[in-house]
Design a protein around this motif. Sequence first.
Motif, short mmCIF file in Angstrom:
data_model
loop_
_atom_site.label_atom_id
_atom_site.label_comp_id
_atom_site.label_asym_id
_atom_site.label_seq_id
_atom_site.Cartn_x
_atom_site.Cartn_y
_atom_site.Cartn_z
N LEU A 1 -42.69 76.85 61.51
CA LEU A 1 -42.82 75.44 61.16
C LEU A 1 -43.36 75.28 59.75
O LEU A 1 -42.83 74.48 58.95
N ASP A 2 -44.39 76.03 59.40
CA ASP A 2 -44.98 75.92 58.07
C ASP A 2 -43.97 76.29 56.98
O ASP A 2 -43.87 75.62 55.95
N ASP A 3 -43.21 77.37 57.20
CA ASP A 3 -42.23 77.78 56.20
C ASP A 3 -41.11 76.76 56.07
O ASP A 3 -40.61 76.51 54.97
N THR A 4 -40.71 76.15 57.18
CA THR A 4 -39.65 75.15 57.14
C THR A 4 -40.10 73.92 56.38
O THR A 4 -39.36 73.38 55.55
N VAL A 5 -41.33 73.46 56.65
CA VAL A 5 -41.85 72.29 55.93
C VAL A 5 -41.93 72.57 54.43
O VAL A 5 -41.54 71.74 53.61
N LEU A 6 -42.41 73.75 54.06
CA LEU A 6 -42.50 74.10 52.64
C LEU A 6 -41.11 74.16 52.00
O LEU A 6 -40.91 73.68 50.88
N HIS A 7 -40.14 74.74 52.70
CA HIS A 7 -38.78 74.82 52.17
C HIS A 7 -38.20 73.43 51.95
O HIS A 7 -37.63 73.13 50.89
N TYR A 8 -38.34 72.55 52.95
CA TYR A 8 -37.81 71.20 52.82
C TYR A 8 -38.52 70.44 51.70
O TYR A 8 -37.88 69.69 50.94
#
Length: 238
Positions: free
Chosen positions: A139-146
């Motif tokens: 979740l953290d990596d996805t939020v940062l990517h977006y």
Amino acid sequence: MQRPLIIALDFPSSVEVNTFLTKFEEEKLFVKVGMELFYQEGPSIIYSLKEKGHSVFLDLKLHDIPNTVGSAMKGIARLGVDIINVHAAGGSAMMNSAIEGLEAGTHAGQKRPMCIAVTQLTSTTEQVMNDEIWISKSLDDTVLHYASMAKRSGLDGVVCSSLEVPRLIENIGEDFVTVTPGIRLATDEVGDQARVVTPEKARLLGSRAIVVGRSITKAEQPLEAYHRINADWEGVTV
């Protein structure tokens, strides 16, 4: 943008909104109009709120092909809202078109609305994201990517949980706006939210704005609740 407390006007019609706002006659508020209210009342609710002197975050989470989003944003810019959002999952081309549409629709001499991107809803858990949405990253990596994609696309910030703000500040910078829903008092029920924090915690984590709904709109004394939450958010004693 200052560090506003944004009240989510999650009501089914302007009647309920106006009844609620009578309790705040001396206040100039920052309010959020979402799908429930906007789809019932349309642009008239925006005009009414602006005439009362309130700032407006129009929360429609646009997510469509780039041309459609760009065209929609031209019209939204003319409403005079202060913030509008898209869903980052629409991709960089869509977000670029959103900015182009807003700039094309903003009247000469006026500032275009701030445009922010939803990363992952604060009701979404990592398990739901992995098992149902089929995003295999954390979740953290996805939020940062977006968020990084939104920044590259020219957007002003993102919607995320306060829990993700420190990592965004570290990687993208403090100037990139973080608007954070999922705000609850310690005594409140979590409801349908999953990633929640208190107003004080949001401040300590570095959120630039918080969105508060039921903790104010469902309170027995909404004005008192608003002042209490705002004090926690600003870090002052009342």
